[in-house]
Design a protein around this motif. Structure first.
Motif, mmCIF file in Angstrom:
data_model
loop_
_atom_site.group_PDB
_atom_site.id
_atom_site.type_symbol
_atom_site.label_atom_id
_atom_site.label_comp_id
_atom_site.label_asym_id
_atom_site.label_seq_id
_atom_site.Cartn_x
_atom_site.Cartn_y
_atom_site.Cartn_z
ATOM 1 N N ALA A 173 0.853 -1.199 0.000
ATOM 2 C CA ALA A 173 0.000 0.000 0.000
ATOM 3 C C ALA A 173 0.884 1.244 0.000
ATOM 4 C CB ALA A 173 -0.925 -0.002 1.208
ATOM 5 N N PRO A 174 0.648 2.178 -0.914
ATOM 6 C CA PRO A 174 1.534 3.354 -1.009
ATOM 7 C C PRO A 174 1.389 4.350 0.135
ATOM 8 C CG PRO A 174 -0.284 3.536 -2.566
ATOM 9 C CD PRO A 174 -0.364 2.164 -1.972
ATOM 10 N N HIS A 175 0.246 4.342 0.850
ATOM 11 C CA HIS A 175 0.022 5.325 1.908
ATOM 12 C C HIS A 175 -0.700 4.667 3.083
ATOM 13 C CE1 HIS A 175 1.201 8.657 -0.735
ATOM 14 N NE2 HIS A 175 0.485 8.070 -1.680
ATOM 15 N N ASP A 176 -0.729 5.351 4.182
ATOM 16 C CA ASP A 176 -1.495 4.923 5.354
ATOM 17 C C ASP A 176 -2.986 5.031 5.019
ATOM 18 O OD1 ASP A 176 -2.814 4.570 7.760
ATOM 19 O OD2 ASP A 176 -1.404 5.788 8.912
ATOM 20 N N ARG A 199 -7.739 10.611 2.082
ATOM 21 C CA ARG A 199 -7.081 9.316 2.246
ATOM 22 C C ARG A 199 -6.922 8.629 0.892
ATOM 23 N NH1 ARG A 199 -11.289 7.333 6.807
ATOM 24 N NH2 ARG A 199 -12.608 7.851 5.022
ATOM 25 N N CYS A 200 -5.847 7.901 0.741
ATOM 26 C CA CYS A 200 -5.537 7.219 -0.519
ATOM 27 C C CYS A 200 -6.536 6.079 -0.753
ATOM 28 C CB CYS A 200 -4.112 6.671 -0.484
ATOM 29 S SG CYS A 200 -3.643 5.715 -1.930
ATOM 30 N N ILE A 201 -7.278 6.155 -1.844
ATOM 31 C CA ILE A 201 -8.299 5.144 -2.126
ATOM 32 C C ILE A 201 -7.658 3.799 -2.444
ATOM 33 C CG2 ILE A 201 -10.139 4.486 -3.719
ATOM 34 C CD1 ILE A 201 -10.880 7.419 -3.951
ATOM 35 N N LEU A 202 -6.557 3.804 -3.191
ATOM 36 C CA LEU A 202 -5.877 2.545 -3.505
ATOM 37 C C LEU A 202 -5.435 1.831 -2.240
ATOM 38 C CD1 LEU A 202 -4.585 0.506 -5.396
ATOM 39 C CD2 LEU A 202 -2.602 2.016 -5.589
ATOM 40 N N SER A 203 -4.852 2.562 -1.313
ATOM 41 C CA SER A 203 -4.393 1.955 -0.053
ATOM 42 C C SER A 203 -5.573 1.402 0.741
ATOM 43 C CB SER A 203 -3.641 2.994 0.787
ATOM 44 O OG SER A 203 -2.500 3.464 0.104
ATOM 45 N N ARG A 204 -6.672 2.101 0.722
ATOM 46 C CA ARG A 204 -7.846 1.649 1.459
ATOM 47 C C ARG A 204 -8.450 0.406 0.807
ATOM 48 N NH1 ARG A 204 -9.828 4.490 5.396
ATOM 49 N NH2 ARG A 204 -12.002 3.903 5.047
ATOM 50 N N ILE A 205 -8.406 0.304 -0.504
ATOM 51 C CA ILE A 205 -8.903 -0.890 -1.185
ATOM 52 C C ILE A 205 -8.014 -2.085 -0.863
ATOM 53 C CG2 ILE A 205 -9.173 -1.968 -3.452
ATOM 54 C CD1 ILE A 205 -10.218 0.673 -4.494
ATOM 55 N N ILE A 206 -6.697 -1.859 -0.855
ATOM 56 C CA ILE A 206 -5.768 -2.948 -0.541
ATOM 57 C C ILE A 206 -5.988 -3.458 0.877
ATOM 58 C CG2 ILE A 206 -3.334 -3.515 -0.187
ATOM 59 C CD1 ILE A 206 -2.682 -1.589 -2.480
ATOM 60 N N PHE A 207 -6.081 -2.554 1.846
ATOM 61 C CA PHE A 207 -6.335 -2.980 3.225
ATOM 62 C C PHE A 207 -7.772 -3.482 3.386
ATOM 63 C CE2 PHE A 207 -2.420 -0.815 4.226
ATOM 64 C CZ PHE A 207 -1.955 -1.469 5.353
ATOM 65 N N GLY A 208 -8.690 -2.957 2.585
ATOM 66 C CA GLY A 208 -10.064 -3.437 2.637
ATOM 67 C C GLY A 208 -10.191 -4.884 2.196
ATOM 68 N N ALA A 209 -9.304 -5.325 1.300
ATOM 69 C CA ALA A 209 -9.305 -6.729 0.885
ATOM 70 C C ALA A 209 -9.037 -7.639 2.077
ATOM 71 C CB ALA A 209 -8.240 -6.946 -0.197
ATOM 72 N N ARG A 210 -8.177 -7.185 2.976
ATOM 73 C CA ARG A 210 -7.867 -7.974 4.178
ATOM 74 C C ARG A 210 -9.118 -8.170 5.024
ATOM 75 N NH1 ARG A 210 -2.934 -5.901 7.776
ATOM 76 N NH2 ARG A 210 -1.820 -6.753 5.960
ATOM 77 N N VAL A 211 -9.891 -7.109 5.224
ATOM 78 C CA VAL A 211 -11.105 -7.183 6.046
ATOM 79 C C VAL A 211 -12.169 -8.034 5.364
ATOM 80 C CG1 VAL A 211 -12.955 -5.854 7.113
ATOM 81 C CG2 VAL A 211 -10.621 -4.945 7.095
ATOM 82 N N PRO A 214 -17.140 10.383 -8.955
ATOM 83 C CA PRO A 214 -17.647 9.001 -8.977
ATOM 84 C C PRO A 214 -16.607 7.938 -8.673
ATOM 85 C CG PRO A 214 -17.427 9.872 -11.202
ATOM 86 C CD PRO A 214 -17.213 11.028 -10.275
ATOM 87 N N TYR A 215 -15.304 8.239 -8.890
ATOM 88 C CA TYR A 215 -14.296 7.205 -8.696
ATOM 89 C C TYR A 215 -14.183 6.762 -7.238
ATOM 90 C CZ TYR A 215 -11.421 11.323 -7.493
ATOM 91 O OH TYR A 215 -10.945 12.492 -6.943
ATOM 92 N N ILE A 216 -14.704 7.558 -6.296
ATOM 93 C CA ILE A 216 -14.680 7.142 -4.891
ATOM 94 C C ILE A 216 -15.475 5.850 -4.697
ATOM 95 C CG2 ILE A 216 -15.375 7.773 -2.546
ATOM 96 C CD1 ILE A 216 -14.783 10.600 -3.119
ATOM 97 N N MET A 217 -16.548 5.697 -5.477
ATOM 98 C CA MET A 217 -17.355 4.483 -5.384
ATOM 99 C C MET A 217 -16.997 3.469 -6.458
ATOM 100 S SD MET A 217 -21.184 5.854 -4.422
ATOM 101 C CE MET A 217 -21.705 4.194 -3.979
ATOM 102 N N ILE A 218 -16.514 3.927 -7.592
ATOM 103 C CA ILE A 218 -16.255 3.022 -8.708
ATOM 104 C C ILE A 218 -15.180 1.998 -8.362
ATOM 105 C CG2 ILE A 218 -15.270 2.877 -11.033
ATOM 106 C CD1 ILE A 218 -16.720 5.462 -11.705
ATOM 107 N N PHE A 219 -14.063 2.441 -7.796
ATOM 108 C CA PHE A 219 -12.944 1.525 -7.564
ATOM 109 C C PHE A 219 -13.249 0.457 -6.506
ATOM 110 C CE2 PHE A 219 -10.462 5.213 -9.341
ATOM 111 C CZ PHE A 219 -10.127 4.570 -10.527
ATOM 112 N N PRO A 220 -13.806 0.793 -5.342
ATOM 113 C CA PRO A 220 -14.185 -0.293 -4.412
ATOM 114 C C PRO A 220 -15.294 -1.169 -4.977
ATOM 115 C CG PRO A 220 -14.907 1.850 -3.574
ATOM 116 C CD PRO A 220 -13.985 2.118 -4.725
ATOM 117 N N GLY A 221 -16.192 -0.582 -5.794
ATOM 118 C CA GLY A 221 -17.234 -1.386 -6.424
ATOM 119 C C GLY A 221 -16.654 -2.412 -7.377
#
Length: 286
Positions: A42-45, A71-83, A249-256
């Motif tokens: 993950a590139p950011h916290d 907050r970095c959306i990519l980092s949150r998606i990566i850590f979200g995969a763990r959850v 829209p990308y805030i929802m598109i990427f986790p979707g």
């Protein structure tokens, strides 16, 4: 147990259907590795807010952009995969074991035990599963473990019904009668002869069920009854981004997209396993 013919058939099907199977497996391996090594890739916290960077469009430093708190959306998606994957694993494995145990004992012994168990199973299956999980989560409150408990409560019944139906067929086979005739006890028969011969359809159900559980967990988190912010979770990310669906829209598109790919991969993998493990679903092989 698989015969030599069935094993040869499985190898032939794997050879002929490897593209879709490997693609779905590759997607799942990608998300699993991302979850395991999230802290390194993950590139950011994922929980660090920076209002100066809020709603930043995708760029080199933030490939998926930033959310309303910077907050970095990519980092949150990566850590979200763990959850999301952890929720799926806990719910499916617990429901699998619980449903297998209850369904096997119910089908094997029959009688009043079977009647009571099946009525309870029917009661759980009579309710829409997501609504029932929503009610249970609302009763216990939001949170990771309450989300897991709510989903297990509504998920085990399907495994119990499938296990019970399979046991009713298997227990009449000659090898079961022969084992009993040789003096084998009930637990020996169940563990050594019954369960190994009913496990295949349950494995298929669990594989497909992983996608369903991840989708359900995301739905409950979206409604506010699952994992709570600031912990990154795909469903809660969708909920946080719904206010900005028109402007950013990308805030929802990427986790979707992450949810869609994971669920589709588990569903396709489950379909392929069903074709491989169930001889009654046998397809013609060129």
């Amino acid at each position: 147990m698989l015969t030599l013919t069935q094993r040869s058939d499985m190898k032939a099907r794997l050879k002929n259907n490897n593209l879709g199977l490997f693609l779905s497996a590759g997607i799942l391996i990608f998300f699993i590795l991302a979850a395991l090594f999230a802290g390194y890739i993950a590139p950011h916290d994922p929980e660090k807010a920076n209002l100066e960077l809020r709603l930043k469009e995708p760029c080199r430093e933030y490939p998926f952009g930033t959310d309303h708190l910077g907050r970095c959306i990519l980092s949150r998606i990566i850590f979200g995969a763990r959850v999301s994957l952890l929720v799926g694993l806990l719910v499916v494995s617990s429901s699998f074991v619980l449903g297998l145990a209850i369904g096997t004992l119910s089908g094997y012994y029959g009688g009043w035990l079977d009647e009571i168990v099946m009525r309870v199973v029917d009661a759980f299956l009579a309710f829409p599963s997501l609504l029932l999980a929503l009610g249970i989560a609302g009763l216990f409150g939001a949170g990771f473990m309450n989300l897991v408990i709510a989903l297990i409560t509504v998920d085990w019944a399907g495994y119990a019904r499938l296990a019970r139906g399979s046991v009713l067929t298997v227990k009449e086979q000659d090898y079961i009668k022969a084992a009993k005739g040789l003096g084998a006890g009930d637990m020996h028969v169940i563990l050594r002869h019954v369960i190994p011969n009913i496990i295949s359809p349950l494995i298929v159900m669990a594989t497909i069920g992983m996608g369903y559980v991840i989708l359900s967990a995301a739905g409950l988190s979206f409604l506010g009854f699952g994992v709570q912010p600031p912990t990154p979770e795909w469903g809660s990310m969708l909920s946080e981004g719904k206010t900005y669906i028109r402007s950013v829209p990308y805030i929802m598109i990427f986790p979707g997209i992450a949810i869609m790919l994971t669920v589709m991969a588990f569903n396709y993998l489950g379909d392929e396993l069903r074709d491989l493990l169930d001889p009654r679903e046998k397809k013609d092989i060129d």
